[in-house]
Design a protein around this motif. Structure first.
Motif, PDB file in Angstrom:
ATOM      1  N   VAL A 240       4.410  36.426  31.498  1.00  0.00           N
ATOM      2  CA  VAL A 240       5.348  37.597  31.985  1.00  0.00           C
ATOM      3  C   VAL A 240       6.024  37.141  33.113  1.00  0.00           C
ATOM      4  CG1 VAL A 240       5.220  39.814  33.226  1.00  0.00           C
ATOM      5  CG2 VAL A 240       3.613  39.361  30.962  1.00  0.00           C
ATOM      6  N   ARG A 241       5.544  36.196  33.943  1.00  0.00           N
ATOM      7  CA  ARG A 241       6.343  35.647  34.986  1.00  0.00           C
ATOM      8  C   ARG A 241       7.601  34.961  34.553  1.00  0.00           C
ATOM      9  NH1 ARG A 241       2.611  31.840  38.217  1.00  0.00           N
ATOM     10  NH2 ARG A 241       4.654  31.258  38.892  1.00  0.00           N
ATOM     11  N   GLY A 242       7.248  34.159  33.583  1.00  0.00           N
ATOM     12  CA  GLY A 242       8.270  33.296  32.626  1.00  0.00           C
ATOM     13  C   GLY A 242       9.418  34.097  32.080  1.00  0.00           C
ATOM     14  N   PHE A 243       8.724  35.191  31.662  1.00  0.00           N
ATOM     15  CA  PHE A 243       9.626  36.126  30.780  1.00  0.00           C
ATOM     16  C   PHE A 243      10.604  36.748  31.613  1.00  0.00           C
ATOM     17  CE2 PHE A 243      10.084  40.182  28.910  1.00  0.00           C
ATOM     18  CZ  PHE A 243      10.888  40.203  27.573  1.00  0.00           C
ATOM     19  N   GLU A 244      10.121  37.120  32.600  1.00  0.00           N
ATOM     20  CA  GLU A 244      10.909  38.040  33.710  1.00  0.00           C
ATOM     21  C   GLU A 244      12.207  37.186  34.167  1.00  0.00           C
ATOM     22  OE1 GLU A 244       7.731  39.388  36.422  1.00  0.00           O
ATOM     23  OE2 GLU A 244       9.061  41.311  36.430  1.00  0.00           O
ATOM     24  N   ARG A 245      11.939  35.881  34.355  1.00  0.00           N
ATOM     25  CA  ARG A 245      12.980  35.001  34.752  1.00  0.00           C
ATOM     26  C   ARG A 245      14.097  34.819  33.554  1.00  0.00           C
ATOM     27  NH1 ARG A 245      13.395  29.513  33.515  1.00  0.00           N
ATOM     28  NH2 ARG A 245      14.766  28.438  34.986  1.00  0.00           N
ATOM     29  N   LEU A 246      13.614  34.849  32.423  1.00  0.00           N
ATOM     30  CA  LEU A 246      14.375  34.445  31.091  1.00  0.00           C
ATOM     31  C   LEU A 246      15.107  35.565  31.200  1.00  0.00           C
ATOM     32  CD1 LEU A 246      11.920  32.755  28.829  1.00  0.00           C
ATOM     33  CD2 LEU A 246      13.686  31.646  30.267  1.00  0.00           C
TER      34      LEU A 246
END
Length: 255
Positions: free
Chosen positions: A157-163
């Motif tokens: 989710v952390r990576g997804f929020e950035r993308l």
């Protein structure tokens, strides 16, 4: 998302006739705990060469998707069917009791590493680092503590929020970088995937071709071999998956 465990009953060599097109099937109860962004649901990820379909059978929610075309939220309610192509980052959101029957192209590829989670970039650069970050105790076997599954969900989710943030701001570079990282991560597995594809989806399509050739000659030897195949239930219930708890079915020969 389909399982590869050998069934106890079936046709020749102990395996049933593949489902149409060599697809995989599983039943999914979507996670019902909070992610770091305050949303209840599963782990965002994409598939490298498998189209995935959802048939919603209970509860309510939505699927968040992210592609170079943009970000989208698609409602999920009983009776809905939603599917998306390889390369679509998808994340299931559970608004209460969300249950789905999942149909997956190329049965056997997803559990062989076709899925890549949207981890932060520093965890994508090295295959060993990525593997350690996404590993679950016992490979996600049913039962036991779900904390490891939730921890990798939260990383994704952390990576997804950035993308998602970059894409919404009109900057596709981080998403393109993620695509490139995913390709690098799966590179060593592609030869094995090809063998699974040949044994599954390609084999099913080629069998149809042989049947059409026979029919064109006025023949139909395959009709004499017709049979009914059955799996009385999933071979595994409650496997810790990326999106939730999975009931899995064995639908392919091992490669």
């Amino acid at each position: 998302m389909s399982a590869s465990t050998e069934p106890a009953t079936g046709a020749a060599a102990g395996f049933p006739l593949p489902l149409p097109g060599g697809v995989g099937i599983s039943r999914l109860c979507v996670y019902d705990t909070l992610a770091p962004d305050g949303t209840v649901g599963g782990s965002p990820h994409l598939h490298l060469c498998c189209t995935e379909a959802y048939v919603v059978v209970g509860g309510a929610g939505l699927v968040q998707t992210l592609t170079l075309s943009g970000y989208r939220e698609t409602p999920l309610r009983p009776g809905a069917v939603v599917w998306f192509a390889p390369g679509t980052i998808h994340r299931l959101v559970n608004h209460g009791g969300l249950e789905i029957v999942v149909l997956m192209q190329n049965s056997g590829l997803p559990e062989a590493g076709d899925a890549v989670l949207t981890l932060p970039p520093e965890l994508l650069a090295d295959p060993a680092v990525y593997a350690a970050a996404v590993a679950l105790p016992g490979g996600g076997a049913p039962g036991g503590d779900l904390s490891a599954a939730y921890a990798r969900r939260d990383l994704a989710v952390r990576g997804f929020e950035r993308l998602r943030g970059a894409t919404l701001d009109g900057d596709p570079a981080p998403l393109r970088d993620f695509h490139a990282a995913a390709v690098r991560l799966v590179g060593p597995r592609v030869a094995g995937w090809r063998a699974r594809w040949r044994e599954g989806a390609l084999r099913a399509a080629e069998e149809t071709g042989r049947q059409l050739d026979a029919l064109a000659r006025g023949e139909a030897p395959h009709l004499a071999a017709a049979d009914v195949h059955e799996l009385p239930g999933p071979v595994e219930r409650g496997r810790h998956g990326m999106c939730g708890l999975l009931d899995t079915y064995p639908l392919r020969r091992p490669v």
